[in-house]
Design a protein around this motif. Structure first.
Motif, PDB file in Angstrom:
ATOM      1  N   ASP A   1       0.842  -1.322  -0.217  1.00 47.01           N
ATOM      2  CA  ASP A   1      -0.104  -0.067  -0.028  1.00 47.01           C
ATOM      3  C   ASP A   1       0.928   1.225  -0.014  1.00 47.01           C
ATOM      4  OD1 ASP A   1      -2.417  -1.733   0.008  1.00 47.01           O
ATOM      5  OD2 ASP A   1      -1.970  -1.985   2.373  1.00 47.01           O
ATOM      6  N   VAL A   2       2.101   1.148  -0.237  1.00 46.91           N
ATOM      7  CA  VAL A   2       2.834   2.330  -0.239  1.00 46.91           C
ATOM      8  C   VAL A   2       2.690   3.216  -1.290  1.00 46.91           C
ATOM      9  CG1 VAL A   2       5.142   3.070  -0.516  1.00 46.91           C
ATOM     10  CG2 VAL A   2       4.884   1.240   1.017  1.00 46.91           C
ATOM     11  N   ARG A   3       2.256   4.289  -1.181  1.00 43.50           N
ATOM     12  CA  ARG A   3       1.992   5.492  -2.173  1.00 43.50           C
ATOM     13  C   ARG A   3       2.814   6.604  -2.410  1.00 43.50           C
ATOM     14  NH1 ARG A   3      -0.102   1.633  -3.447  1.00 43.50           N
ATOM     15  NH2 ARG A   3      -2.473   1.165  -3.764  1.00 43.50           N
ATOM     16  N   TYR A   4       3.745   6.787  -1.449  1.00 45.92           N
ATOM     17  CA  TYR A   4       4.705   8.062  -1.259  1.00 45.92           C
ATOM     18  C   TYR A   4       6.068   7.799  -1.182  1.00 45.92           C
ATOM     19  CZ  TYR A   4       0.393  10.355  -0.159  1.00 45.92           C
ATOM     20  OH  TYR A   4      -0.812  10.878  -0.447  1.00 45.92           O
ATOM     21  N   ALA A   5       6.740   8.716  -1.925  1.00 44.46           N
ATOM     22  CA  ALA A   5       8.343   8.619  -1.791  1.00 44.46           C
ATOM     23  C   ALA A   5       8.537   9.542  -0.289  1.00 44.46           C
ATOM     24  CB  ALA A   5       8.755   9.257  -3.076  1.00 44.46           C
ATOM     25  N   PRO A   6       9.996   9.279  -0.447  1.00 40.16           N
ATOM     26  CA  PRO A   6      10.405   9.885   1.177  1.00 40.16           C
ATOM     27  C   PRO A   6      10.208  11.475   1.257  1.00 40.16           C
ATOM     28  CG  PRO A   6      12.242   8.972   0.395  1.00 40.16           C
ATOM     29  CD  PRO A   6      11.178   8.718  -0.555  1.00 40.16           C
ATOM     30  N   GLY A   7      10.460  12.051   0.124  1.00 37.80           N
ATOM     31  CA  GLY A   7      10.247  13.567   0.068  1.00 37.80           C
ATOM     32  C   GLY A   7      11.703  13.993   0.766  1.00 37.80           C
ATOM     33  N   LEU A   8      11.664  15.580   0.809  1.00 32.73           N
ATOM     34  CA  LEU A   8      12.678  16.045   1.587  1.00 32.73           C
ATOM     35  C   LEU A   8      12.190  17.318   2.068  1.00 32.73           C
ATOM     36  CD1 LEU A   8      16.163  16.033  -0.604  1.00 32.73           C
ATOM     37  CD2 LEU A   8      15.564  14.892   1.535  1.00 32.73           C
ATOM     38  N   PHE A   9      12.739  17.597   3.396  1.00 33.59           N
ATOM     39  CA  PHE A   9      12.003  18.676   4.051  1.00 33.59           C
ATOM     40  C   PHE A   9      13.341  19.593   4.875  1.00 33.59           C
ATOM     41  CE2 PHE A   9       9.026  15.485   3.431  1.00 33.59           C
ATOM     42  CZ  PHE A   9       7.793  16.172   2.957  1.00 33.59           C
ATOM     43  N   VAL A  10      13.034  20.775   5.226  1.00 33.73           N
ATOM     44  CA  VAL A  10      13.863  21.400   6.131  1.00 33.73           C
ATOM     45  C   VAL A  10      13.382  22.132   7.072  1.00 33.73           C
ATOM     46  CG1 VAL A  10      16.032  21.429   4.736  1.00 33.73           C
ATOM     47  CG2 VAL A  10      14.384  23.248   4.427  1.00 33.73           C
TER      48      VAL A  10
ATOM     49  N   ALA B   1      11.562  18.482  -1.811  1.00 30.66           N
ATOM     50  CA  ALA B   1      11.412  17.358  -2.801  1.00 30.66           C
ATOM     51  C   ALA B   1      10.005  16.746  -2.695  1.00 30.66           C
ATOM     52  CB  ALA B   1      12.431  16.249  -2.739  1.00 30.66           C
ATOM     53  N   LEU B   2       9.280  16.322  -3.709  1.00 25.72           N
ATOM     54  CA  LEU B   2       7.882  15.928  -3.739  1.00 25.72           C
ATOM     55  C   LEU B   2       7.845  14.276  -2.714  1.00 25.72           C
ATOM     56  CD1 LEU B   2       7.303  16.082  -7.781  1.00 25.72           C
ATOM     57  CD2 LEU B   2       5.936  17.281  -5.694  1.00 25.72           C
ATOM     58  N   ARG B   3       6.974  14.386  -2.174  1.00 31.15           N
ATOM     59  CA  ARG B   3       6.477  12.870  -1.700  1.00 31.15           C
ATOM     60  C   ARG B   3       5.246  12.473  -2.232  1.00 31.15           C
ATOM     61  NH1 ARG B   3       3.426  11.372   3.154  1.00 31.15           N
ATOM     62  NH2 ARG B   3       2.581  13.473   3.543  1.00 31.15           N
ATOM     63  N   ARG B   4       5.227  11.943  -3.132  1.00 32.26           N
ATOM     64  CA  ARG B   4       4.074  11.272  -3.831  1.00 32.26           C
ATOM     65  C   ARG B   4       4.347  10.171  -4.481  1.00 32.26           C
ATOM     66  NH1 ARG B   4       4.866  11.329  -9.337  1.00 32.26           N
ATOM     67  NH2 ARG B   4       6.292  13.068 -10.300  1.00 32.26           N
ATOM     68  N   ASN B   5       3.314   9.472  -5.020  1.00 33.58           N
ATOM     69  CA  ASN B   5       3.369   8.233  -5.688  1.00 33.58           C
ATOM     70  C   ASN B   5       4.177   8.131  -7.077  1.00 33.58           C
ATOM     71  OD1 ASN B   5       2.475   6.051  -7.795  1.00 33.58           O
ATOM     72  ND2 ASN B   5       1.274   5.350  -6.140  1.00 33.58           N
ATOM     73  N   GLN B   6       5.531   7.411  -7.220  1.00 35.58           N
ATOM     74  CA  GLN B   6       6.236   7.432  -8.203  1.00 35.58           C
ATOM     75  C   GLN B   6       5.453   7.183  -9.479  1.00 35.58           C
ATOM     76  OE1 GLN B   6       8.775   3.966  -8.082  1.00 35.58           O
ATOM     77  NE2 GLN B   6       7.962   3.534  -6.069  1.00 35.58           N
ATOM     78  N   PHE B   7       4.447   6.765  -9.635  1.00 33.53           N
ATOM     79  CA  PHE B   7       3.699   6.278 -11.098  1.00 33.53           C
ATOM     80  C   PHE B   7       2.496   7.079 -11.307  1.00 33.53           C
ATOM     81  CE2 PHE B   7       5.876   2.234  -9.602  1.00 33.53           C
ATOM     82  CZ  PHE B   7       6.774   2.473 -10.447  1.00 33.53           C
ATOM     83  N   VAL B   8       1.917   7.700 -10.291  1.00 36.42           N
ATOM     84  CA  VAL B   8       0.584   8.362 -10.487  1.00 36.42           C
ATOM     85  C   VAL B   8       0.850   9.733 -10.121  1.00 36.42           C
ATOM     86  CG1 VAL B   8      -1.734   8.524  -9.992  1.00 36.42           C
ATOM     87  CG2 VAL B   8      -0.691   6.286  -9.867  1.00 36.42           C
TER      88      VAL B   8
ATOM     89  N   THR C   1      14.393  11.948  -5.270  1.00 35.64           N
ATOM     90  CA  THR C   1      15.469  12.634  -4.568  1.00 35.64           C
ATOM     91  C   THR C   1      15.532  12.411  -3.260  1.00 35.64           C
ATOM     92  OG1 THR C   1      14.940  14.995  -5.849  1.00 35.64           O
ATOM     93  CG2 THR C   1      16.497  14.946  -4.167  1.00 35.64           C
ATOM     94  N   TYR C   2      16.735  11.794  -2.826  1.00 35.64           N
ATOM     95  CA  TYR C   2      16.961  11.062  -1.608  1.00 35.64           C
ATOM     96  C   TYR C   2      17.899  11.712  -0.697  1.00 35.64           C
ATOM     97  CZ  TYR C   2      13.946   7.133  -2.675  1.00 35.64           C
ATOM     98  OH  TYR C   2      12.870   6.452  -2.944  1.00 35.64           O
ATOM     99  N   MET C   3      18.084  11.673   0.692  1.00 36.30           N
ATOM    100  CA  MET C   3      18.948  11.969   1.425  1.00 36.30           C
ATOM    101  C   MET C   3      20.427  11.317   1.153  1.00 36.30           C
ATOM    102  SD  MET C   3      17.144  12.700   5.201  1.00 36.30           S
ATOM    103  CE  MET C   3      18.924  13.112   5.799  1.00 36.30           C
TER     104      MET C   3
END
Length: 649
Positions: free
Chosen positions: A95-104, A116-123, A137-139
């Motif tokens: 059920d994972v739909r989100y990438a990890p995203g990046l925040f500060v 960086a976006l935190r969203r489904n990689q395909f939709v 985009t990952y740490m």
């Protein structure tokens, strides 16, 4: 005294959730100046957030927390700012739909910004924003300079089944979100920053050949330091870190069995004749401890973690902390650019889960920050020791043995717990949830480091090539018979268990040594090597094509040349030979060992009609149990299964 001992022996063991629930505290890290501490905390049924403690005042402030996901990783950008990503601990792999995203965010909770976006990689959905970096985009798992608003992050390219194809590097301004790419040769797979926090090494992969390239600061050109087979190793080295003076430290086993730490000769492009640090009986594993532009020591990991201090002041501090916290391994981490008297201390033992403390070098005072698995009481845990035995062909094998707490330590029912991988190191002297759970239920737990395991030298690793179901399996049986001969285990009450490769070894153990094991527990286990090569059009696998082409034929077996061997060592093909009771558990969304490994094997065993099979599918899980409810359910089933087939009385 006798009555008190009897009462303790019949006391209820810790609940399953004490071992396998998510912990409300998940670690901490000092700011570069050492004045602030960032900690991962979840409380009152809320999602894991990021809190910052001002150690001078001991005031804490939650600076980042989401309603729909958890804080996953974080690092200090500088003394005033934190970079972090997310990890949803309430969602299984299906059920994972989100990438990890990046925040500060600043350490006071101000100036929050999504990078960086935190969203489904395909939709595509409403979160799409051209001002944000893409979802992939990952740490970077390196802190960098920590003296500006800039960090380096990874821009990862994935295959259609989620395999890493390349890892580009971006220099990111955390205030305005602007990023620029770093030029590099070939297809990058990993990076190493230098002492100034700048990209200095890149490791590339072309088919099966890994190449390490160094960006020469004088010429500004990349030059090759080493090339070697990425899957079988040999002749190469693993970059570890750059020292404060720009020296490159690497790990290599060239010309020796156990790998050691070297200070690489960058001028001549070769390893020096002598190593810097070696660990008796273990491959080198660890990292440099640098503070105030000085190499203070090296964190090592032999049977347990520890530290080799070069700095006399740190040696003295270690002695002081060890006196305050006796009976535990105490790992000291100073800030990188100290402006305060605080150190971070991680304290643990085989019976005590890791706890985090801060130590004030001026006052000598320690304060606990948090602890993992807080319901666990060390007095209720069992002792864990490393032994070395000889296999039937004379090869030395490390084996871990965890015994239940209490006085009766002989002729116990035993679980042989086989690690996955199999090309990994299985055990360490620490608190292990699975082993301690089983020990708390009255079982001795044996964990063999069979041939093919890593961390104990190249000889042990290489001796496992093409030995699935053969000598690797004999090692597990030899370890079991050793435990019986030593009086630890009751020969009539032994069960074999494991996940992934450990599940494969469980099934082959029941087939090869039916007199030794009375039952088996396999979760997410491989049941046929040919299925690893081709799981079928309906069941996608995430095993990389390069691994199947260059790694598996050498390390496991070639489908053509070794066809007869793969058939003889296939649990699926040999299923009718199993007569012992079985517990089988698989994840419905597993892409490493797709569920048809389990269903095909279950159907084959049931068709043979020679044994009882308990089957469970966690439909939302992948390769292992990510959700606490499923971990608790599974280990509850294990407890009942063992009690039924072995019993502890």
């Amino acid at each position: 005294m006798l009555l008190a001992a009897a009462a303790r022996s019949h006391a209820a063991p810790p609940p399953i959730s004490a071992f396998f629930d998510n912990t409300p505290f998940n670690g901490a890290m000092l700011s570069p100046n050492g004045r602030y501490l960032a900690a991962f905390i979840g409380a009152n049924d809320r999602r894991d957030g990021l809190a910052v403690v001002d150690l001078d005042t001991m005031q804490a402030n939650m600076v980042a927390q989401f309603n729909d996901t958890d804080i996953g990783k974080a690092q200090w950008v500088n003394n005033d700012r934190l970079l972090y990503s997310t990890a949803d601990k309430s969602t299984g792999q299906r059920d994972v739909r989100y990438a990890p995203g990046l925040f500060v965010v600043d350490r006071d909770g101000k100036h929050y910004k999504q990078l960086a976006l935190r969203r489904n990689q395909f939709v595509r959905n409403g979160e799409d924003n051209n001002d944000l970096l893409p979802w992939h985009t990952y740490m970077l798992d390196q802190a960098g300079a920590q003296d500006s608003e800039y960090v380096y992050v990874k821009d990862i390219s994935f295959s259609s089944v989620g395999n890493l194809l390349s890892e580009d590097l971006l220099r990111l301004n955390t205030r305005n979100g602007k990023a620029e790419s770093v030029d590099h040769p070939s297809s990058a797979r990993s990076w190493l920053l230098d002492q100034n926090g700048e990209p200095r090494l890149v490791q590339t992969l072309e088919q099966n050949i890994a190449t390490i390239r160094y960006l020469d600061p004088a010429s500004k050109a990349w030059r090759t330091l080493a090339s070697f087979d990425a899957y079988t190793g040999g002749g190469g080295f693993q970059p570890l870190a750059f020292g404060p003076d720009g020296a490159l430290y690497v790990v290599s086993n060239t010309g020796r069995d156990n790998s050691a730490l070297y200070r690489y000769d960058l001028e001549h492009g070769k390893l020096p004749p002598r190593h810097l640090v070696e660990l008796d009986g273990f491959d080198f594993r660890g990292h440099l401890i640098i503070s105030n532009n000085k190499l203070l020591g090296i964190r090592i990991h032999s049977d347990a973690e520890g530290t080799v201090w070069f700095d006399p002041a740190m040696q003295a501090l270690q002695a002081k902390v060890d006196k305050i916290l006796p009976g535990t391994v105490n790992l000291l981490t100073p800030p990188t650019r100290p402006q305060s008297p605080w150190l971070l201390v991680e304290s643990y033992s085989d019976k005590q889960p890791r706890r985090y403390l801060v130590y004030n070098t001026d006052s000598g005072r320690t304060s606990e920050v948090g602890r993992m698995a807080p319901q666990i009481k060390p007095a209720e845990m069992g002792a864990r020791e490393l032994y070395h035995i000889k296999a039937r062909d004379g090869l030395q094998l490390p084996v871990w043995l965890t015994l239940p707490p209490g006085a009766q330590q002989k002729n116990l029912p035993m679980v042989v717990l086989v690690h996955g991988g199999p090309w990994v190191r299985g055990g360490s002297w620490n608190w292990d949830a699975e082993a301690q759970f089983l020990a708390s239920r009255g079982y001795a737990v044996l964990e063999p480091e069979f041939r093919g395991s890593t961390g104990y030298g190249r000889q042990l690793f290489q001796a496992g090539w093409k030995q699935w179901g053969l000598k690797m399996q004999d090692d597990i049986a030899d370890s079991t018979r050793w435990a019986i001969a030593q009086g630890h285990a009751d020969a009539k009450r032994i069960c074999i268990a494991g996940a992934s490769y450990g599940g494969y070894a469980t099934l082959m153990g029941l087939i090869n040594d039916p007199d030794l094991y009375k039952c088996g527990i396999d979760w997410v286990g491989v049941t046929d090597i040919n299925l690893m090569y081709d799981s079928g059009w309906f069941h996608s696998s995430d095993l990389p094509a390069e691994w199947k082409q260059f790694g598996m034929p050498v390390l496991i077996g070639d489908q053509v040349q070794d066809a007869a061997q793969l058939q003889a060592t296939s649990p699926l093909a040999q299923a009718a030979r199993i007569k012992q009771p079985l517990l089988l558990a698989y994840g419905g969304a597993d892409r490493r060992v797709p569920i048809n490994h389990g269903t095909k094997f279950r159907d084959a065993v049931q068709a043979a009609g020679n044994t009882q099979v308990e089957w469970v599918e966690y439909s939302e899980e992948g390769h292992g149990w990510y959700l606490p409810k499923n971990r608790i359910d599974f280990w509850g089933r294990v407890e009942k299964f063992l009690d039924k087939n072995l019993g502890t009385h």
